[in-house]
Design a protein around this motif. Structure first.
Motif, mmCIF file in Angstrom:
data_model
loop_
_atom_site.group_PDB
_atom_site.id
_atom_site.type_symbol
_atom_site.label_atom_id
_atom_site.label_comp_id
_atom_site.label_asym_id
_atom_site.label_seq_id
_atom_site.Cartn_x
_atom_site.Cartn_y
_atom_site.Cartn_z
ATOM 1 N N TRP A 2 1.761 11.757 -9.899
ATOM 2 C CA TRP A 2 1.015 13.015 -9.752
ATOM 3 C C TRP A 2 1.956 14.217 -9.757
ATOM 4 C CZ3 TRP A 2 0.162 16.348 -5.302
ATOM 5 C CH2 TRP A 2 -0.869 17.262 -5.496
ATOM 6 N N VAL A 39 0.843 -1.199 0.000
ATOM 7 C CA VAL A 39 0.000 0.000 0.000
ATOM 8 C C VAL A 39 0.874 1.243 0.000
ATOM 9 C CG1 VAL A 39 -1.663 1.305 1.356
ATOM 10 C CG2 VAL A 39 -1.969 -1.153 1.072
ATOM 11 N N ILE A 40 1.939 1.245 0.810
ATOM 12 C CA ILE A 40 2.848 2.405 0.857
ATOM 13 C C ILE A 40 3.534 2.582 -0.488
ATOM 14 C CG2 ILE A 40 4.984 3.270 1.885
ATOM 15 C CD1 ILE A 40 4.044 2.014 4.528
ATOM 16 N N LEU A 94 2.528 1.536 -3.467
ATOM 17 C CA LEU A 94 1.541 1.955 -4.451
ATOM 18 C C LEU A 94 1.213 3.436 -4.277
ATOM 19 C CD1 LEU A 94 -0.260 1.034 -6.768
ATOM 20 C CD2 LEU A 94 -2.007 0.464 -5.083
ATOM 21 N N SER A 95 1.117 3.879 -3.043
ATOM 22 C CA SER A 95 0.855 5.308 -2.775
ATOM 23 C C SER A 95 2.007 6.167 -3.259
ATOM 24 C CB SER A 95 0.632 5.538 -1.279
ATOM 25 O OG SER A 95 -0.454 4.801 -0.813
ATOM 26 N N LEU A 96 3.243 5.706 -3.048
ATOM 27 C CA LEU A 96 4.405 6.464 -3.523
ATOM 28 C C LEU A 96 4.447 6.527 -5.041
ATOM 29 C CD1 LEU A 96 7.216 5.344 -1.064
ATOM 30 C CD2 LEU A 96 6.094 7.575 -1.213
ATOM 31 N N ILE A 101 1.835 6.427 -7.083
ATOM 32 C CA ILE A 101 0.770 7.350 -7.486
ATOM 33 C C ILE A 101 1.178 8.785 -7.206
ATOM 34 C CG2 ILE A 101 -1.589 8.084 -6.985
ATOM 35 C CD1 ILE A 101 -2.259 5.104 -6.580
ATOM 36 N N LEU A 102 1.786 9.048 -6.044
ATOM 37 C CA LEU A 102 2.248 10.393 -5.703
ATOM 38 C C LEU A 102 3.334 10.854 -6.672
ATOM 39 C CD1 LEU A 102 2.174 12.780 -3.698
ATOM 40 C CD2 LEU A 102 3.994 11.611 -2.447
#
Length: 171
Positions: A55, A44-45, A47-49, A51-52
């Motif tokens: 972005w 999850v971390i 995947l969040s990184l 996506i960030l």
């Protein structure tokens, strides 16, 4: 060890014999597929990184591409300007040659040296090579003589003498 059971829709005998056809063989159990995905905290971390990072980098990438296009346009402009500079430099070098200046004075201004006799031949073109005068484009279109100055004077006079209606809110 117990043998794994297969659902009835994916068994080899569940083909065209039972009336479902080939489409039923390709059916996927979505709940089973989604339920098989296990997300850990690390995933999850990460995947969040990702996506960030996307972005943050997408607008920067757009700016980079825009700047590259501007640089390419400016480089093209520099090349065109350099060609113009080269042409003007060559023209200046020609004007530094006394023979070129003499030729231009004779050709453009009809200058002659003292003692020379110049003969100007008027209309020395062969009559067959002369352009033929163009006839009228159409029989119905004719030039109409109009008195534009009189029409302008009547228009200005009419506009100046016209009485305008005053509205109720004008006072």
């Amino acid at each position: 060890m117990t043998p794994r059971r297969t659902p009835p829709s994916s068994s080899p005998s569940a083909g065209p014999a039972n009336g479902r056809g080939a489409r039923a063989q390709r059916a996927v159990d979505a709940r089973g597929w989604v339920g098989g995905i296990r997300l850990s905290g690390f995933m999850v971390i990460m995947l969040s990184l990702v996506i960030l990072g996307a972005w943050v980098l997408v607008p920067t990438l757009g700016t980079y591409l825009d700047q590259r296009q501007r640089i390419a346009a400016l480089e093209h402009s520099v090349q065109v300007t350099q060609k113009q500079i080269d042409a003007l430099t060559a023209e200046r070098e020609r004007w530094n040659d006394p023979a070129y200046i003499t030729a231009q004075a004779r050709e453009r201004l009809f200058y002659v040296k003292p003692g020379e006799v110049v003969y100007l031949i008027d209309n020395d073109i062969d009559p067959a090579a002369q352009p033929v005068e163009q006839g009228p484009v159409s029989d119905t279109v004719k030039e109409k003589s109009s008195d534009w100055a009189g029409q302008l004077l009547r228009s200005v006079t009419g506009a100046g003498l016209a009485k305008t209606a005053a509205g109720s809110g004008a006072r």
